[in-house]
Structures are given as C-alpha cells and as structure tokens.
Design a protein around this motif. Sequence first.
Motif, PDB file in Angstrom:
ATOM      1  N   THR A 327       0.847  -1.183   0.000  1.00 37.87           N
ATOM      2  CA  THR A 327       0.000   0.000   0.000  1.00 37.87           C
ATOM      3  C   THR A 327       0.890   1.244   0.000  1.00 37.87           C
ATOM      4  O   THR A 327       1.703   1.421   0.917  1.00 37.87           O
ATOM      5  N   PRO A 328       0.799   2.117  -1.000  1.00 43.29           N
ATOM      6  CA  PRO A 328       1.690   3.277  -1.061  1.00 43.29           C
ATOM      7  C   PRO A 328       1.306   4.357  -0.052  1.00 43.29           C
ATOM      8  O   PRO A 328       0.130   4.566   0.249  1.00 43.29           O
ATOM      9  N   HIS A 329       2.304   5.007   0.491  1.00 39.34           N
ATOM     10  CA  HIS A 329       2.108   6.203   1.323  1.00 39.34           C
ATOM     11  C   HIS A 329       1.125   5.981   2.472  1.00 39.34           C
ATOM     12  O   HIS A 329       0.304   6.849   2.783  1.00 39.34           O
ATOM     13  N   GLU A 330       1.179   4.800   3.089  1.00 42.95           N
ATOM     14  CA  GLU A 330       0.311   4.485   4.234  1.00 42.95           C
ATOM     15  C   GLU A 330      -1.172   4.477   3.875  1.00 42.95           C
ATOM     16  O   GLU A 330      -2.032   4.528   4.745  1.00 42.95           O
ATOM     17  N   GLY A 331      -1.479   4.445   2.578  1.00 51.65           N
ATOM     18  CA  GLY A 331      -2.867   4.304   2.154  1.00 51.65           C
ATOM     19  C   GLY A 331      -3.538   5.594   1.765  1.00 51.65           C
ATOM     20  O   GLY A 331      -2.924   6.664   1.723  1.00 51.65           O
ATOM     21  N   GLY A 332      -4.839   5.489   1.463  1.00 55.36           N
ATOM     22  CA  GLY A 332      -5.620   6.633   1.029  1.00 55.36           C
ATOM     23  C   GLY A 332      -6.664   6.196   0.011  1.00 55.36           C
ATOM     24  O   GLY A 332      -6.950   5.004  -0.149  1.00 55.36           O
ATOM     25  N   GLY A 359     -11.288   4.666  -6.431  1.00 57.18           N
ATOM     26  CA  GLY A 359     -12.254   5.253  -5.521  1.00 57.18           C
ATOM     27  C   GLY A 359     -12.304   4.586  -4.162  1.00 57.18           C
ATOM     28  O   GLY A 359     -12.856   5.151  -3.208  1.00 57.18           O
ATOM     29  N   ASP A 360     -11.747   3.374  -4.040  1.00 60.28           N
ATOM     30  CA  ASP A 360     -11.721   2.683  -2.748  1.00 60.28           C
ATOM     31  C   ASP A 360     -10.653   3.284  -1.838  1.00 60.28           C
ATOM     32  O   ASP A 360      -9.652   3.836  -2.302  1.00 60.28           O
ATOM     33  N   ILE A 361     -10.852   3.122  -0.554  1.00 64.70           N
ATOM     34  CA  ILE A 361      -9.851   3.498   0.437  1.00 64.70           C
ATOM     35  C   ILE A 361      -9.040   2.255   0.787  1.00 64.70           C
ATOM     36  O   ILE A 361      -9.604   1.215   1.118  1.00 64.70           O
ATOM     37  N   ILE A 362      -7.721   2.345   0.691  1.00 70.73           N
ATOM     38  CA  ILE A 362      -6.853   1.219   1.041  1.00 70.73           C
ATOM     39  C   ILE A 362      -5.920   1.626   2.173  1.00 70.73           C
ATOM     40  O   ILE A 362      -5.631   2.805   2.372  1.00 70.73           O
ATOM     41  N   ALA A 363      -5.471   0.623   2.915  1.00 71.21           N
ATOM     42  CA  ALA A 363      -4.584   0.855   4.053  1.00 71.21           C
ATOM     43  C   ALA A 363      -3.642  -0.341   4.167  1.00 71.21           C
ATOM     44  O   ALA A 363      -3.919  -1.418   3.623  1.00 71.21           O
ATOM     45  N   ILE A 399      -1.862   4.815  -7.469  1.00 76.95           N
ATOM     46  CA  ILE A 399      -1.820   6.238  -7.145  1.00 76.95           C
ATOM     47  C   ILE A 399      -2.904   6.525  -6.117  1.00 76.95           C
ATOM     48  O   ILE A 399      -4.082   6.239  -6.358  1.00 76.95           O
ATOM     49  N   VAL A 400      -2.520   7.068  -4.954  1.00 74.81           N
ATOM     50  CA  VAL A 400      -3.497   7.422  -3.919  1.00 74.81           C
ATOM     51  C   VAL A 400      -3.424   8.902  -3.626  1.00 74.81           C
ATOM     52  O   VAL A 400      -2.423   9.556  -3.885  1.00 74.81           O
TER      53      VAL A 400
END
Length: 400
Positions: A327-332, A359-363, A399-400
């Motif tokens: 997960t890049p950059h701790e998510g988003g 559009g999803d939130i990932i962590a 990309i987040v």
Amino acid sequence: MKNILVLPGTLWQLALVDKIREMGHKALVVNPAPDSIAFSHADAYLQSDIFDIDKVVSWGKEHHVDAVMSDECDIAMNLVAELGKIFDVPTLDEETASLYTDKFLMREFSKKIGLKYPEYKLCRKVEDAIDFLNEINGLIIIKPLDSNASHGVFKIATIDELREKFAESMSFSRHSKCVLAERFIDGVEFTIDGIKTPSAHYTLAISEKKHFKHNESIANELYFTHSNDKYDYNALRRLNDAFVMSSNLIFGFTHAEYKFENGTFYLIEIAARGGGNMISSVITQYMTGYDTYRYLIECATGNIHDQDFSLHKEYYNRAAVLKFFSTPHEGGIVRDIKGLEYLEEEPDILEYKLNFKKGDIIAPASNDSARIGFYIACSESKEKLSKVMENVNKYFEIIV
C-alpha cells in the motif's frame, strides 16, 4: 461420475471445482454469501454457513454425496473430517485434522517424535502468558490455537503489550479458548508444500519468505525455487517428511511454515491442505509439472493409490513468486491504477488479483486477509523471473 462436496465455495476453491467437473464429476459447493463466485462454477450449491452441519448434511444426503474435499482453507479441515465420517467417504480422520490445525498439538507432536521446536506454553489466562514472558526474558509470539490468515498473532515484548493483545488473540481460537505463547524466532521464514500418498510424502515447492515492514507477521513475498545457495533445502525436506510420515495422514496436500535460527529449522505450523492464494492450484503444479488436483480427487473418490511425485530434471531450474502488493504512502483513496496492461500481457504472470478499485480506500494490511492484492509469476529460470519482477515494479503503480 461422483458427487463431490467442496467446502467452502470461495475463489480459492474454483480451480478444484473446475477440475472436478473436467474429470466428469459433479461439484457441489456451500457458502454463506449469496453472490459466491463458486456458485456459477458448480453443478449445485447451498447458500449456508458451512458450520451449520445439520443443514449441510441434510442437503448433502439429498444430493448423494460421494466425496468431501477442501483446499487452501484451514478452518474447513475439521469439518471435512467430521463430514467424511458422517458420509462414510475417504477424508483425513478427526484426530489427524486436529493435529494439523491445533498449533499446541503440533508442538506436542514434534516433542513426541524428537523434532526441534521453540519453547512454548499453552495459556488459558493472561497470567500464564506473563509467567512465560518472564521465563523467556525476551520476545515472544502469542497466537490463537487454530486460527488462519494471521488473525490474532502478535509479537510481544512487554507485559503491557501482553495485557493489551491477549484477549484479542484468544478471541480467534475457535475450538478451545486458549492462546499458544512461544519464544520468538528471529530468523528467515520458509514455506514448504507437499503431497502425501499412502507410502510417501513428496515436496512440491519451497519458498523463502519476506514480510511487510509494518507487520512482520504478514508475508509480502514467497519466492519459490527447488534449491537455495544459503539454506539446505534437503534438510528442510527431511524434517518436514519426518513430521508428516509420523502422522496418520493417508493422502492429501501439506503446507508448512518453518523458521531458520542458528543452523536449525523450527516448525512454526503445518496444515493438511495446500498453500493459499493459489499456491496449490498454480505454483506447485507449475514447479513440478504434476496434476496434483487430479490425484487428490481420485483419492477422495475412493481410488486411494500411490503415485510417484519425484521432481523431474527438466523442472529443476523453475522459479515462481507469489508477490503481494504494498500500500503506497500508508494508504488513502485510490485515484489511479497504472500498469494493468503489463499484468495482463506478460505470459509468465499466470494470475493476479486486486482487492480494490478506483475510488476505494486502502490501508496497510492488518492480517493476511486484508492484503490489497497479489500476482503470481512463474518462469523457467530465476533470471527470467527476476526480469518479470523488475518489470512489475517498473510498470505497476497505485496512485493514492
């Protein structure tokens, strides 16, 4: 033609369901989700909790079940043994199912047959674990007795951490509300997948594992080769064979995890099923060239026989990887996903899966089940595989 009950009916059993039908049998699946992907692949399905055993048995009798199977799923193995006894069909027995799902029993069995094991203690209350932590005077691991997907597994350094995590760990133990505490082994981790016949156990694939930096209990890479310049894979094979051959497992897949410390491989856990995330349905079959699902189905339907699964020379240099995306950059919020064309078009990438969309939130993953996706690449050499992995890193981006 046989009617074969597969539990549970999820994505990870699709290859097994498809092989059952390819061999001319009928596949029956059970899953509680109304939109289970396995329903459309099966000849008949029951929407139900797989542990509603009365309902499953009644439905199974209506469909004249001739075999009961599961793969890549720890939580189903005790149920498979119970149903095998009820339907009087070949499965592992209930005692063997317990051995291969209960981590305390694995430790006790290792002690009994003279294999190496980390110091451990069965803990029914947090005070038991505190006593063990003080005795070890170092890092420990606490884990549920029979969970899956790294649920409830924690590395513990202090009494305060132990008090904070103990109840959560215990909550994931299904059959007995206890926690296994053991000395933390700070070493490289390996998986070893095999297949048991009535007279032998064969190693199909071995991987060296890497883990996410944010949680070292969660693997982010399994790199499969038949040999390793740094570690003695033949010694690991012999150790794993000793456990399996001393057990009462008659036939079936095996999937074990070991850690290496000071020249010794220590068993972490072992299961009587294939490795998850398509290890048994894709990777072990590529690494050996054997149709292992065909053999498993033959045994489950009553044709229990020996077969030689020794590695042929032409497959010795093969390599494979099961790689989980970070997960890049701790998510988003996911704004874009680049490089899907490469994942689709590269012939050595046999499978990939994304558990998210734009559009999803990932962590960052909190357990194995929460990883955001993976790819499986299989190549004729380590050099070719390295090039594929370099290209995935180059082209694929979230990309987040």
